[in-house]
Scaffold this motif. Sequence first.
Motif, PDB file in Angstrom:
ATOM      1  N   SER A   1     102.881  86.039  13.866  1.00  0.00           N
ATOM      2  CA  SER A   1     101.993  85.364  12.279  1.00  0.00           C
ATOM      3  C   SER A   1     101.934  83.814  12.868  1.00  0.00           C
ATOM      4  O   SER A   1     100.956  83.295  11.924  1.00  0.00           O
ATOM      5  CB  SER A   1     102.570  85.994  11.400  1.00  0.00           C
ATOM      6  OG  SER A   1     104.104  85.664  11.006  1.00  0.00           O
TER       7      SER A   1
ATOM      8  N   VAL B   1     104.392  82.313  10.617  1.00  0.00           N
ATOM      9  CA  VAL B   1     104.710  81.779  10.113  1.00  0.00           C
ATOM     10  C   VAL B   1     106.453  81.330   9.834  1.00  0.00           C
ATOM     11  O   VAL B   1     106.953  81.977  10.858  1.00  0.00           O
ATOM     12  CB  VAL B   1     104.735  83.621   8.316  1.00  0.00           C
ATOM     13  CG1 VAL B   1     105.272  82.548   7.421  1.00  0.00           C
ATOM     14  CG2 VAL B   1     103.284  83.581   8.262  1.00  0.00           C
TER      15      VAL B   1
ATOM     16  N   GLN C   1     100.713  92.822  17.107  1.00  0.00           N
ATOM     17  CA  GLN C   1     101.696  93.437  15.161  1.00  0.00           C
ATOM     18  C   GLN C   1     100.859  94.465  15.154  1.00  0.00           C
ATOM     19  O   GLN C   1     102.140  94.893  14.577  1.00  0.00           O
ATOM     20  CB  GLN C   1     100.232  92.484  14.774  1.00  0.00           C
ATOM     21  CG  GLN C   1      99.959  91.265  14.796  1.00  0.00           C
ATOM     22  CD  GLN C   1     101.129  90.449  13.371  1.00  0.00           C
ATOM     23  OE1 GLN C   1     101.002  91.015  11.869  1.00  0.00           O
ATOM     24  NE2 GLN C   1     101.869  89.468  13.924  1.00  0.00           N
TER      25      GLN C   1
ATOM     26  N   TYR D   1     108.403  90.857   7.831  1.00  0.00           N
ATOM     27  CA  TYR D   1     108.090  89.416   7.044  1.00  0.00           C
ATOM     28  C   TYR D   1     108.558  88.561   8.163  1.00  0.00           C
ATOM     29  O   TYR D   1     108.074  87.583   8.783  1.00  0.00           O
ATOM     30  CB  TYR D   1     107.534  89.331   6.141  1.00  0.00           C
ATOM     31  CG  TYR D   1     107.696  87.789   5.303  1.00  0.00           C
ATOM     32  CD1 TYR D   1     105.942  87.135   5.092  1.00  0.00           C
ATOM     33  CD2 TYR D   1     108.630  86.421   5.635  1.00  0.00           C
ATOM     34  CE1 TYR D   1     105.703  85.992   5.288  1.00  0.00           C
ATOM     35  CE2 TYR D   1     108.249  85.470   5.083  1.00  0.00           C
ATOM     36  CZ  TYR D   1     106.871  84.931   4.858  1.00  0.00           C
ATOM     37  OH  TYR D   1     106.014  83.805   3.938  1.00  0.00           O
TER      38      TYR D   1
ATOM     39  N   GLU E   1     102.424  90.102   9.959  1.00  0.00           N
ATOM     40  CA  GLU E   1     101.001  89.423   9.159  1.00  0.00           C
ATOM     41  C   GLU E   1     101.258  90.764   7.986  1.00  0.00           C
ATOM     42  O   GLU E   1     101.536  91.935   8.198  1.00  0.00           O
ATOM     43  CB  GLU E   1      99.990  89.356   9.759  1.00  0.00           C
ATOM     44  CG  GLU E   1      99.818  88.272  10.163  1.00  0.00           C
ATOM     45  CD  GLU E   1      98.018  88.516  10.755  1.00  0.00           C
ATOM     46  OE1 GLU E   1      97.595  88.870  10.319  1.00  0.00           O
ATOM     47  OE2 GLU E   1      97.831  87.555  12.207  1.00  0.00           O
ATOM     48  N   ASP E   2     101.197  89.936   6.814  1.00  0.00           N
ATOM     49  CA  ASP E   2     101.387  91.111   5.343  1.00  0.00           C
ATOM     50  C   ASP E   2     100.071  92.192   5.591  1.00  0.00           C
ATOM     51  O   ASP E   2     100.176  93.500   5.122  1.00  0.00           O
ATOM     52  CB  ASP E   2     100.880  90.667   4.586  1.00  0.00           C
ATOM     53  CG  ASP E   2     102.084  89.890   4.050  1.00  0.00           C
ATOM     54  OD1 ASP E   2     103.016  89.514   4.569  1.00  0.00           O
ATOM     55  OD2 ASP E   2     101.870  89.110   3.024  1.00  0.00           O
ATOM     56  N   ARG E   3      99.057  92.215   6.452  1.00  0.00           N
ATOM     57  CA  ARG E   3      97.961  92.885   6.721  1.00  0.00           C
ATOM     58  C   ARG E   3      98.440  94.375   7.401  1.00  0.00           C
ATOM     59  O   ARG E   3      97.938  95.591   6.927  1.00  0.00           O
ATOM     60  CB  ARG E   3      96.613  92.694   6.633  1.00  0.00           C
ATOM     61  CG  ARG E   3      96.469  92.108   8.310  1.00  0.00           C
ATOM     62  CD  ARG E   3      94.597  91.268   8.096  1.00  0.00           C
ATOM     63  NE  ARG E   3      95.196  90.268   9.609  1.00  0.00           N
ATOM     64  CZ  ARG E   3      93.765  89.783  10.131  1.00  0.00           C
ATOM     65  NH1 ARG E   3      93.078  89.928  10.260  1.00  0.00           N
ATOM     66  NH2 ARG E   3      94.462  89.159  11.187  1.00  0.00           N
TER      67      ARG E   3
ATOM     68  N   ASN F   1     101.429  94.979   8.171  1.00  0.00           N
ATOM     69  CA  ASN F   1     102.501  95.075   7.441  1.00  0.00           C
ATOM     70  C   ASN F   1     102.749  96.569   7.376  1.00  0.00           C
ATOM     71  O   ASN F   1     102.234  97.182   6.478  1.00  0.00           O
ATOM     72  CB  ASN F   1     103.194  93.937   6.411  1.00  0.00           C
ATOM     73  CG  ASN F   1     105.245  93.971   6.844  1.00  0.00           C
ATOM     74  OD1 ASN F   1     105.535  95.568   6.483  1.00  0.00           O
ATOM     75  ND2 ASN F   1     105.715  93.026   6.179  1.00  0.00           N
TER      76      ASN F   1
END
Length: 528
Positions: free
Chosen positions: A171, A173, A333, A376, A381-383, A385
């Motif tokens: 991601s 992040v 992912q 995370y 990515e949150d979508r 996760n």
Amino acid sequence: MKAIVEKADETSQLHEQSSFISEDSHVHEPPAEKFISCPFKNVDYTTSSTLSFHGRVYSSPSSQDKAIKGTSYSDSSRNELKNHISMSTEANDQHQQNENKNTPSLSTSPTTSTATESHQNNDESPAGSSGTEHQYSDITNFLIGQDLLAVKTVLPEYLQLLETGESLGDSKVSMDSVPDWLDLEKYKRGQKFALDYFFGLVFAEMLSLMLLFLYPENLKPLIYTGKSDTPFKAFKRYLSTVIRVKSWYESDIWKENSEARRNLKIVRDIHETYRKRINSLDPQAFEKKCTLKPPVWSELSDQLREDFRALCPYQETGLCSNTSKDKFLYINQADMAVTQFGFVGLMVLYPSAFGAGGASEEDLEGFVHLWRCIGYMLGIEDRYNFCTGDLATVRQRSSDFLEYKMKPKLRDVDHNWEHMYRCVVEGISFYVPGVTFEVSLLYLCRLLNIQSPHVEASLTYFQGFMYRFTSLVMCYLLRFPPYRALSNWLLRSSIKRATAPSPMWIREHEERVYPYQAQGSGSLCAQL
């Protein structure tokens, strides 16, 4: 000791006597909000006029066309698909025969109206050439009578979303960023749950590896790295995993210099390194390195395929298959989300089967939130996760994942799958004595209500005892806080000793020759 074995025998009998057949001869799965808490207790199945198909509730067969509109198969296609579906379980067949002992037998003669009426009412299949009457569930007969491509439209949204993540890597992040959804109270409660139920949690994670290995996308990179294809290598590799995961439960991942943060960074960097290395390889060259060379420790995979072939009669329609792999990326992912399931799925679905029957819903929700945080930090990515959402959402997601993705893949177990998981279990037995491949597989199969006669037949007397003892410990003894605290302490002590073994111990285990190795390079079969 005799009392323990007798008690375990009783629990095993309870499970074996459980049935999917209700009084009206229809099969009813639990509604979406119900989950089996222990593999050795009868399930309170619904007796309503609805059917639950993989967590999606439909009306009874008489009004199925209102739930999903599809074109009926022709008689030849219908019979072909029926012939493809095996009988679900011997236990259910016996139960069904007892329930219907006063019901007239099916007749192949078209003039026997009573038999025809019985067939329509009880959703029975035509009698086979041997005279044995095959029993099918309502939902199976519904599938036989519908356009299965229409059924694919009920594939849960999250599972469809996962397929879009197969071409996406990290991601990107920053680990220094804090998500706006972070709830520190839930996070800390999740850590406390993980430490309180550490013994059962490690066992659940070990069983989950068996499911994760069903995915070629997960198994191939492990074979390629060559770091877990022998018992000793697997011992080192998964001991390091247990230690790192344990640090995530004990230390604060949000503190920059904490042990948990350092271990998260190590894992994330490893993922990125192998992601670049594997995806830069020529696909054909990579495939060659992803097949184990003899000798291979595999003796049950062929028989297991026979046991599991009835799990997903609609698999060939594409309902359970992945989409196009044109833009596929290893360690993507979706792969990382699937791995999250391995750490939370079985525990949140079946807490009582792993010693956590006394945990509250708030405890389990905190545990899910903890793994959302870990995901995370690992670059999910949150979508995608797996732990995004509340406990009910993650439970339903886990149930869907098992039914749509994991169980169908059991049909394709192969020598690579069995060898790699045998090495895992044997490596873990170096510091947790008593665990075996057969015991682990049987426990998982009974937990998921999967018939596995070849596994049961393969058990030695010692393995049979260990299965019963494991069931007793997980489902009953771990309910008591003193016993749970003792088990956690023993496991932590074993892990600590395993991290600092003597040179003699290392040499002994590293040079140990197993029967499958001693039989030569052509061997595919050996058993300890």
